[in-house]
Scaffold this active site. Sequence first.
Site, PDB file in Angstrom:
ATOM      1  N   GLY A 190       0.825  -1.207   0.000  1.00  0.00           N
ATOM      2  CA  GLY A 190       0.000   0.000   0.000  1.00  0.00           C
ATOM      3  C   GLY A 190       0.857   1.254   0.000  1.00  0.00           C
ATOM      4  O   GLY A 190       2.066   1.197   0.227  1.00  0.00           O
TER       5      GLY A 190
ATOM      6  N   VAL B 190       4.599   0.916   1.311  1.00  0.00           N
ATOM      7  CA  VAL B 190       4.963  -0.283   2.080  1.00  0.00           C
ATOM      8  C   VAL B 190       4.934  -1.497   1.158  1.00  0.00           C
ATOM      9  O   VAL B 190       4.031  -1.641   0.334  1.00  0.00           O
ATOM     10  CB  VAL B 190       3.983  -0.498   3.264  1.00  0.00           C
TER      11      VAL B 190
ATOM     12  N   ASP C 269      -4.069   9.437  17.128  1.00  0.00           N
ATOM     13  CA  ASP C 269      -4.667   9.157  15.818  1.00  0.00           C
ATOM     14  C   ASP C 269      -5.194   7.732  15.778  1.00  0.00           C
ATOM     15  O   ASP C 269      -5.076   7.042  14.782  1.00  0.00           O
ATOM     16  CB  ASP C 269      -3.618   9.371  14.718  1.00  0.00           C
TER      17      ASP C 269
END
EC number: 2.7.11.24
Length: 365
Positions: free
Chosen positions: A32, A39, A150
């Site tokens: 991705g 990655v 997050d």
Amino acid sequence: MSLIRKKGFYKQDVNKTAWELPKTYVSPTHVGSGAYGSVCSAIDKRSGEKVAIKKLSRPFQSEIFAKRAYRELLLLKHMQHENVIGLLDVFTPASSLRNFYDFYLVMPFMQTDLQKIMGMEFSEEKIQYLVYQMLKGLKYIHSAGVVHRDLKPGNLAVNEDCELKILDFGLARHADAEMTGYVVTRWYRAPEVILSWMHYNQTVDIWSVGCIMAEMLTGKTLFKGKDYLDQLTQILKVTGVPGTEFVQKLNDKAAKSYIQSLPQTPRKDFTQLFPRASPQAADLLEKMLELDVDKRLTAAQALTHPFFEPFRDPEEETEAQQPFDDSLEHEKLTVDEWKQHIYKEIVNFSPIARKDSRRRSGMKL
């Protein structure tokens, strides 16, 4: 560039991008891409294990990019807990600082993330096990003085054995630093972050866990606000509109007068709101989705909740051996200075044997 590549490296295109990898990592396959890097998975020939390798995109494009890259490297290196993603290796194909343009982070490979499997029906047992691991990871992160900020389903990696690791410290900051700007995807964001209406602390992450656990129970996002105000309205429908004691704590005048203008309403009954939840699950959710940060559970407190009794092992609820050192966080350095710091970290890196729990739940996704 091939002339200045270190020995033992090879070059390969992965998803139309040139990657330069040590020969110990083979079969790179694109997984991705995001705003700050891409990655791929690869096999580490030494162990035969699958790993994830992240190539940061243009880490030295600006001071902000370079500082972010340095912080990510240091945070990954610092985190050594089975429920937090950590660094297995870091490398650069550059043979010297002079030709240092790229570096790569190697981490454990996880098959999927919670976002991708949110559509499945989670048994209470699975929810217990996954949320327990989230809280163990957070207790460790918080003990290092770091707030994730997050937390959302997309950065909770899971494998087929239901083992979970918290990912992505791109926006994490030290707990004492001034907290500003866009942080958590709004739906999982604590109200004190949305409105900056009162001081906030590490329990912002606990609010996010509450939202995620509620979604696992119902299959629906709990607070799906269209904007800030709609987000707050949806939250207050569940938590109730707070009274004077809470309003006195608010620093923001506009928030204060807005809350005072609303008719006071009681908190919803969580056992009715979550009919699938056991009384213990509903009680835990109520304590995590608490408007007042001074009353909201910490990760360490949440771990002692009876909801986790079937899986609890206090020996695995470890804390960081030392606080995260972010002494350079407030330094205004040039790109070249950040580069020097990163290069030094890479050259001096020695892998640590990571201790993952040998206890297996026997559970499958």
